[in-house]
Design an enzyme around this catalytic site. Structure first.
Site, PDB file in Angstrom:
ATOM      1  N   GLU A   1      94.174  73.634  67.599  1.00  0.00           N
ATOM      2  CA  GLU A   1      92.788  73.414  67.897  1.00  0.00           C
ATOM      3  C   GLU A   1      92.793  72.002  68.987  1.00  0.00           C
ATOM      4  OE1 GLU A   1      91.253  72.475  63.870  1.00  0.00           O
ATOM      5  OE2 GLU A   1      91.631  70.272  64.163  1.00  0.00           O
TER       6      GLU A   1
ATOM      7  N   CYS B   1      97.096  61.650  58.301  1.00  0.00           N
ATOM      8  CA  CYS B   1      96.433  61.619  59.717  1.00  0.00           C
ATOM      9  C   CYS B   1      95.062  60.954  59.627  1.00  0.00           C
ATOM     10  CB  CYS B   1      95.724  63.153  59.656  1.00  0.00           C
ATOM     11  SG  CYS B   1      94.749  63.228  61.415  1.00  0.00           S
TER      12      CYS B   1
END
Lengths: 157, 157
Positions: B66, B120
């Site tokens: 993505e 993340c």
């Protein structure tokens, strides 16, 4: 198809250094007390609202005892040691998570004869830390567990 | 003297789980392709402008391919594998840092027979990801290195 900006991979090297990441002094201003601790800014960029830093203490080292309005989100990345959180002293080891709420006194110490390294996520926009007054430190030292921590000799477990 | 809010320590457990942290599905919406990947929200709170999440893939697993406007700041925490960054395929291993700029295609794959886990950091306020169109994927597959990555068989080094 994708962005012009080159994607960036910085490889991990031995001894918790990274390619292209500078080892910095812990603080620019030496007025606050600390010992044997370094700083590496892993992520600090305009399009991220937080920074991610890596701090590491040599055995016997410690961060500054301080508090501030901004919160910290910490993950221990290396070794073990102790942290002071508010009025509690806690042993910490690799991968433990520590949430430091607003205005909570905190300090990390490498008390176990090994380095203690941790990641710290923090808002880019933040206030400056406050240091404890003599009266605050005297108050801490009334608690034997806190006194032992401040002297670098907390109980092992 | 210090804040009323209790400071929070969440201990690391075996196998990259943490006390008090829920193991979540990777995405709420199953429309995007992914495989054998889980999510743990390590820090997500109103007084931090970013979140810190831990994603882990079992061997052979992968995240969604993505891109989006928001940036990612990634540190591999466990194991090794490969990532796609823009038009490049890179081997990654524990503690490597990956900056994913705005609108850069990205995907992580546990290609090395071991789990691949990464932290993340991302802004709390962010846009939704975009998936590649068939035409984008066809374009990727013109590059043998990208085709091998998408088939889960990138070169070892």
């Amino acid at each position: 198809m994708d962005a012009e900006t080159p994607a960036l991979l910085r490889s991990f090297r031995d001894d918790f250094r990274w390619d292209g990441v500078v080892l910095s002094p812990y603080k620019e201003d030496g007025a606050a007390p600390f010992r044997a601790i370094s700083r590496q800014e892993l992520f600090k960029q305009p399009d991220l609202a937080c920074e991610l830093r890596y701090f590491e203490m040599a055995p016997g080292g410690y961060s500054t005892l301080e508090r501030h309005e901004h919160a910290h989100a910490v993950m221990i990345l290396r070794g073990e040691g102790h942290c002071l959180l508010g009025r509690s002293v806690r042993p910490v080891r690799a991968h433990d998570l520590i949430a430091i709420p607003s205005w909570t006194w905190h300090q990390f110490r490498a008390t176990r004869g090994v380095p203690l390294g941790f990641l710290c996520m923090v808002n880019r926009d933040r206030d400056r830390p406050q240091l404890p007054a003599e009266q605050d430190l005297a108050e801490f030292r009334k608690d034997p567990a806190l006194a032992a921590f401040l002297d670098g000799t907390p109980p092992a477990a």
